[in-house]
Every structure is written in structure tokens, then in C-alpha cells.
Motif scaffolding. Sequence first.
Motif, PDB file in Angstrom:
ATOM      1  N   LYS B 355       0.832  -1.218   0.000  1.00  0.00           N
ATOM      2  CA  LYS B 355       0.000   0.000   0.000  1.00  0.00           C
ATOM      3  C   LYS B 355       0.866   1.267   0.000  1.00  0.00           C
ATOM      4  O   LYS B 355       0.354   2.359   0.216  1.00  0.00           O
ATOM      5  CB  LYS B 355      -0.906   0.004   1.236  1.00  0.00           C
ATOM      6  CG  LYS B 355      -2.004  -1.038   1.221  1.00  0.00           C
ATOM      7  CD  LYS B 355      -3.202  -0.628   0.389  1.00  0.00           C
ATOM      8  CE  LYS B 355      -3.958   0.547   0.983  1.00  0.00           C
ATOM      9  NZ  LYS B 355      -5.053   0.999   0.089  1.00  0.00           N
ATOM     10  N   ASP B 367      -4.964   3.908   5.767  1.00  0.00           N
ATOM     11  CA  ASP B 367      -6.173   3.464   5.070  1.00  0.00           C
ATOM     12  C   ASP B 367      -7.407   4.162   5.640  1.00  0.00           C
ATOM     13  O   ASP B 367      -7.273   5.060   6.493  1.00  0.00           O
ATOM     14  CB  ASP B 367      -6.287   1.927   5.079  1.00  0.00           C
ATOM     15  CG  ASP B 367      -6.755   1.382   6.426  1.00  0.00           C
ATOM     16  OD1 ASP B 367      -6.790   2.147   7.423  1.00  0.00           O
ATOM     17  OD2 ASP B 367      -7.089   0.183   6.497  1.00  0.00           O
ATOM     18  N   THR B 373      -0.108   2.260   6.426  1.00  0.00           N
ATOM     19  CA  THR B 373       0.006   1.259   5.371  1.00  0.00           C
ATOM     20  C   THR B 373       1.358   0.556   5.406  1.00  0.00           C
ATOM     21  O   THR B 373       2.317   1.043   5.978  1.00  0.00           O
ATOM     22  CB  THR B 373      -0.199   1.909   3.997  1.00  0.00           C
ATOM     23  OG1 THR B 373       0.726   2.982   3.880  1.00  0.00           O
ATOM     24  CG2 THR B 373      -1.612   2.403   3.844  1.00  0.00           C
ATOM     25  N   PRO B 420      -5.298  -4.165  -1.955  1.00  0.00           N
ATOM     26  CA  PRO B 420      -4.122  -3.285  -2.041  1.00  0.00           C
ATOM     27  C   PRO B 420      -3.462  -3.506  -3.408  1.00  0.00           C
ATOM     28  O   PRO B 420      -3.884  -4.384  -4.158  1.00  0.00           O
ATOM     29  CB  PRO B 420      -3.231  -3.816  -0.920  1.00  0.00           C
ATOM     30  CG  PRO B 420      -3.576  -5.278  -0.857  1.00  0.00           C
ATOM     31  CD  PRO B 420      -5.033  -5.391  -1.221  1.00  0.00           C
TER      32      PRO B 420
END
Lengths: 449, 545
Positions: B355, B367, B373, B420
Motif C-alpha cells: 500500500k 487506510d 500502510t 491493495p
Amino acid sequence: MAILTKEEAKKIIDKVLAYSKADEMSVSLSGSRTGNIRYARNSVSTSGETTDLALAVTAVFGKKSGTSTINEFDDASLEKTVRRAEEIAKLAPDNPEYVPMLGPQKYLDINSYAESTAKITPEYRAQAAFDSIDPCVKKNLTAAGYLEDSTGFSAIGNSKGLFGYNKATSIDFSITVRTADGKGSGYATRDFNDASKLSAKATTEIAMQKALASSDAKALEPGKYTVILEPTAAVDLLQNMMRSFDARSAEEGRSFLSKKGGGTRLGEKLFDERVTIYSDPQNAEIPGSPFGGGGGGRMGGGGGDGRPQQKVTWIEKGVVKNMYYSRYWAEKKGVEAISSPSGFILAGGTESLADLIKGTEKGILVTRLWYIRAVDPQTLLYTGLTRDGTFYIENGKIKHPVKNFRFNESPVIMLNNLEAMGKPMRAGGNLVPPLKIRDFTFTSLSDAV
Amino acid sequence: MKRRDFIQLAGLGTGAMMLPAFAMGKNVAPEALLAPGLDVAVKKRLADAALNAAKAKGATYADVRIGRYLNQFVVTRENKVQNIVNTESYGVGVRVIANGCWGFAAVVDAKSEAQMAKAAEDAVAIAKANSKLMKEPVQLAPQKGFGEVSWKAPIKKNAFEVPIQEKVDLLLSVNNAALTNGANYVNSVMFQVNEQKYFASTDGSYIDQDIHRIYPQFNVTAIDAQTGKFQTRNALSAPVGMGYDYLQVNPSDKVTGITTRYNKGYDMLEDAISAAKQAKQKLTAKSVEAGKYDLILDPSHLWLTIHESVGHPLELDRVLGYEANFAGTSFATLDKWQSKNFQYGSKEVNLVADKQQIGSLGAVGWDDEGVNTKKWDLVRDGVLVNYQATRDQAHIIGEKESHGCSYADSWSSVQFQRMPNVSLEAGKKPLSVDEMIKDVKKGIYIIGDGSFSIDQQRYNFQFGGQLFYEVKDGKIVGMLNDVAYQSNTQEFWNSCSQVCDERDYRLGGSFFDGKGQPSQSSAVSHGSSTTRFNGVNVINTARKI
């Protein structure tokens, strides 16, 4: 507040038009209340309700147009929206395909509104979920489903005196039931304007029966088979074909309706002579929208340009009879600007699904097709898979479940390989019969349940 | 009639293509896209009003997302601008846990503390109502608060700062280049997105993020009137998490070969010229003979196969059955993961979730539930080792923290588990594409993504492409047509024999990936180097009607 009456809507639209300084102005006003409930693993996961009321103003100067939208309705906000649309229009590039707006139109009387749907409450949705989950729990099955209901209105008007108003409701329900060991899966879906026609329980029972009957599927070799496509399976392929009835693409040479050497296949017999497909906005089972091309329906296309929806025959006895046009393309070609429909009807027969099965020596019954994607736009070849209940038929009886297949097939070829059609039923806003098709092409096996 | 149909009727969804629901906001003037959003201090005050109200009503957890979503789409065909759409959507979504159950409420244009408190109270009331039907209370993986922090996509040029005229000029010159090089028709479009998201939770996080995405795309059509045949070729661009800098042409971003492909910068004009020539070439290309071939898959193609056959089946909510009625479930069941020896692919196959990858569509700092992430393994040396999870799922796979996979496509949508970036690691041994091709006796080299279809448990798939080249005895011998390959996910990834090294690593991606009911859209990237798969089943898709 979200659902305005015809008079309330007209009052707002007239007020907006009075502020106009543009060459032409159109207004659309729509409101809706949409509710849903979603469940999986026999438990409700999400539920909600949204109301919306929005106004869009399009201002036109010459061939430049601009659109502005708002969801506040006091005089100052309305005037500000008109001015903003006019500013955006002045800055826009010329649209060489702009066609002046339509004047007043006569619209068909269509009854697409049902009080039973408009009255739906969160308790109704919870009860529907319960009616669906409870029988599954009792049989050690797992339910995942989704119910969505919508009540809305749409009003349009323009500076040339056009005005239209329509109120509509809809309810869509789908349910997947799986066996505890994951070896069986069944699906059923229903959609109506009138919620009183929906029984979540009865629809779930179909999915339950399919889940139980589909356990321990046997593998058959891929190849060409006679199939019976239930309306839920047939509708997606047919809908894809009907979305390709655009005259411009055909005349430009990039459609399955384009003709070798130029021109189109209008008037040619492309399908079995029993195939007749038409649209009828006044059909009581799938009432459409009185205006707005396909923009207001499930077929996409058209747009809200205010053209009246009418009864149109697209295919008659296998012959291509009509294609749909944008107003620009129709004007350029000097033909009537037939708009894309909001739903279609494939005229079928009188036999039930059970009758079709009874009359089949060897074949495969398909409940649902999944992940359908275009492979070749030239031949309308599509690929996808069977899902949630695929069965082998022998000597008029369902013999055993079979593993799912991947298919590569064109609805055009399919409607030439027609063996029989049953009684049409509503599927995704269209009327589609169960279809018995020979030589349906399955290209590989899938382990998916 | 569905909500989106009403929206379309209202003229909000005008244009040649159906735009996803998230794109629907108010239509605004282009300058509005550059106007600043609410000051961060105001957002904190609003967020606190919601968090305090939720706690006062008995919520054990609450989070608030104050979102401003900006979109600009420029749509053209041949020498005409078909549509320019500028939209702005602003509102707030509040999610709470009360009585062990989730509740959510959203409100458009919320700018007062009273509106925020009301939304929070509504969310608590919904959670309490839902708790009557609840079977298991929500178990949230612990998450530390980060205080007041921010993250901004590392873009060089905000696309909204580029005048619309410049974009129109680029697209029309692209169209003209295609037409003068043999195309009969061409459509082109520029999608630009900016998400300005503020997240706050009762864990003590106040996170301000600024995310940018851009996607230039075209489609050219070449027609042979004599035979009545037509062929198309789409752009070899990728949607990216970048600004307008993606359209700055830089020779080092070009990958030369049988056709030019692009890495971190895209030469749209050059690609349009190639596309027109190749669409014409496709009209007379040889129809493929069905059978087994070794496939050499370019990253501009392989991203989609990764997306469908690795990204989706390893979504934990699918594995558990939450998507059974729509997207489906997954073959990658928990028992396969627990066995620690499920051979998802060959030893060459290392698939990672990430991510943080710079320039990717999925890159964010945190997130949509305040989890910072990270990057983690999904498949290592061919063995399935992990899934994609959110805070309320982490406990199911015995993890102490979330993977940071929560996303909502709008302030008005409930956040849930989304994919992701999932990528195939580059090969460790030095290997170029030319060296890879040299070893192939009977193969097909595929560039660009085409038709795609996969079953609801992600076993059986079929993919097409944009360009197909026949490889015979180590050499490219010509173009092929009517190619699609069919395989089974596990069989396919186990047939992977070689992966080119990192010099060839590029990202592809999906700008509009749909999931959920009602459906939400998300954007995600998938990286790879050119990869070889042995003995894959190829079908011929030509038909006569």
C-alpha cells in the motif's frame, strides 16, 4: 421531500427557466429514496436508506453548452445555478454535433409507480432478510442476499416549452444459497416495480432447492451442447446484443450490424424466424419511462433529451427492423430519431420451463451466467461461465448436477440455433423466455461452486 | 429504476461512458477544483463533534471521514470534444461500534458541529438496531492513534492546475495523429481524480490526506470496408497515482522492443501513432491455431491476470463468504493457507501486497480506518502465506494488526476490505525480454490488456489482449489474431518458469474496480516484469455470423 408532485416539480422548473439568459436552457429535476439490506453468512451485514433530490441545469449559447447541478432550492440558489451553467457554457468548446432542443412533446401514459414499494420501511427489509435467512438456517444452508428498493420521480423541462414528469418505483432482490460443505450453490433473482409481487421467501426457496440439488456435480467434457437457458441466464447475453443496436456504429462499419462493403444489415434476416424482439414502454409487466431515451432505464444510452419513448420492433421474425439513433445522427441521416429502449421483450411461447425440460432428450439446464465479457465485437462473441445451478438433462428429466462450464458464444449465433422458447418472465427489467438452444459452445470446465 | 438511472436522467451522468457512482458530485466550474477545501483545524473541530457525540451515545469506537472528492473528465472523439465534466462531492461519513455492532450514517455538505453530532447519533442508533440481528460482536484489531498527521501523494504537477484547453489540445492532437496514420475512428479520454480525505477516530488519530490519480486512455478503430472487418487497439497507458507529470515524455521511461511500452511517463501521441498502424496490421494478421503455447506476458497485460487470479481470491471477505451473492467466494480457502504448503505457483512466483508503492493507485499513508500502510507477502516461493485484511478481520487469520486494506469510494459509502496493490516481484537473476524470447520454441508474446473473465471462485479464467506476436524457435515471426488463453489459476501460476529482472518492472492497473452491493469503485495497481508461462491453452476466437 424527495418525491415531488408534478405541480411542485413544474413550479421549480418554471422558476429556473425564468432566470435564463441563454439561447436555450433545459432543466431536469429528480428525487429518490433508495433503501437496501445486505446479508451474508446468514447474518445482516449492512442496511441503509438514502434520499436524494437534485436539479441539473444545462445552458446553451450557440453550440456551446454547460451543466450545473444543485440540491438546494431557495430562489438565490436556483438563480446561482443558472448563472453558473451559463458561465460554464460560455467557456466550453463548440460541440459540432449539438442539436437544438425539442419543443413540447406528447408522452405515453405509463404506470411505473406502486404504492407498495413507496411504503417500504426498514422493518420490511429486515423481515425480507429474515424470511430469506431463517429457512436456510433451518436446513443448515448459508444465505447471502441483497434487496434494494427505490422510489423516485423525474421531471424535465426546457425553454422551448417541453415538460415531462414521471414517478417510478422498483425493487430488486437476489439470493445465493450455499450448502455447509461448499459443494452446492443455488441462485434466484426477481425484480418488479410493485413490491407486493415479490416474495423473498418463495424466491429463496428456489435458490435453496438449487443449492441442495447441485451438490456433488459431475464433470462433463466441454463441447457443444443443447442448453436450456433460464431467463436469468439468457437475459445478459440478449441485453448485450440489444445494447449494440446503435445505428451510428453500424453505419460507421464497427458493429455486428455493419455490412460488408459498407452500409448496415437493416432489413436482413440475421436470426431464426421465430425471433421477434420489441420494446413497449406501456407493457404492464415492465413499464418503462415515458421520456428520456434509454437514459432512464436499464439499457443505458439515449440520454435525457426528452424524446418520447414509444413501442418499437427491433427484430421481427428474424429480420433486423430498427436501430436506435442519437438525435444528431438521425438528423444527419434524415431519419426518425428512434431512441434506445429502457427494456426489451423477446416474444416467446407458452411452454413452461418444466415443459422445455420434459421435451429435451439430452441437454444442460443453466440457471445463471457470470462474468460475461465481450471477446469480439465483430461477431458479438462473449465469454463467461455458468454458475449456481447447472444440471444435466436426459430423457426429459434432470439427471444430475454438472460442474460449471466456461462458454464462448455469440447471441447472434445462439438465436440462429434456437430449438424452442418458453413463456417470457421479467428479468432485469426485460421480458425473456427460457430458451432452448442447440450447439451452445462450452470451451472449458470450471471447478468453481 | 435505480439511483444511478435517476442521476443519469438528471443529466449528471452525461457523456459517452457510464461513470461510476463516486464520480457523481455537483457539477462545478473547473476553477472550483483548485479551491482549497476546509482548513484542517475546522475539520478537526467537526470530527471531534462527531466522535464526542458517538461516545456520549454509548459507542465503544467511532471514526469520521470528512471527504472532498474532485473529478475532471475530458472526453473526445476524432476532431470533437464530446464532454468535459468537473465534479465536486463533499460530505461526511461516521462509523461506530455500539453494542458490538457496526453502524454508519452519512451527511452531505456537513459543515456544522450540530450536523456532525446528528450523523454520529444516527450511526449509533443504527448500530443498536442492527445489534438485535447480530451473531458475533465485532472484534477490532488494536490500532494506536497517530495524533495530527498528514500524507500527500508525491506528485510533481497537479492535473487540475493544467488548463482544460491544454488537455483538449493534447487529446485532439492524439486523435489527429491516429487518423493520419490509418485509423478510421478514435476516442480519447483523460480521467483525473483528487481525493481530499480527513480521517479521525476515537483511537486518537487525525489524518489529513491528499491523493491524486490520472488515466489517459484512447481506443482506435481501423476498418476494412471491403471485407467488412474492423479491429481496435487501446492505449498502452496505465492509470497511475501521479499528477499530470505522467504525461511528460521522458526517453528513459520508454521500453523499446516490438512496440514501445511506457513506465513512469507516457507518450500518448507516439502511442496513438503506433496504435493506428497496429490496428490496421491486425486486420490482416494470421488467425491463431488453437493449442498449447508458451506465453510471454508483458506487464501491460499481466497486471490484469494478477488482479483477477491473485488480487481478488486473496480478499479475506470473499474467502469468508461475505461476497457470495455477487462477486463470489474464493478457492483460496483458510485450510489451504493453514496447511502452509499450498503451492499457489511455482518457486519463481513471489506475490506481494503493497500500500506504499510510489506512483501506484493504491498508495496512501493510512487506510480508511486509520491504519498506517505497509507491504506484506501473499505468496512466497510459490506458497500461499497470507490474505488482505481489515481491522475487524485480522483476528480471523491470527494477526495482531490490520493490513490497512480498508477503503470507501465516497464519504457516503461504508468502508470495507479492498484490494491493495498486488504485484509479482521481479526475477532475481538478470534476464531481459529478448533473452526470455530466445528460449521459446512455440509461443505467443502478449502486450496490453483485453477481454477478461474469471469464475466466482477464481479457478477458471480467460484473457485476451491488445497485441499478439507469434514466437517460433526463439524469434518473433509475425502478428496473430483471435487469441485468448484459458487456464486454471493454480495450474497457470505453477506453469510460471521465468520472470524478467527489475529493469523491466512496470505497473498496470484498474481505475474502476467494482465490488460490493451497492457497488463501490476503487483504483489499484499491479506491477510485474515480463513473465513466461509454459504450455498454456490458447483458443481461437474467430466466428462467422
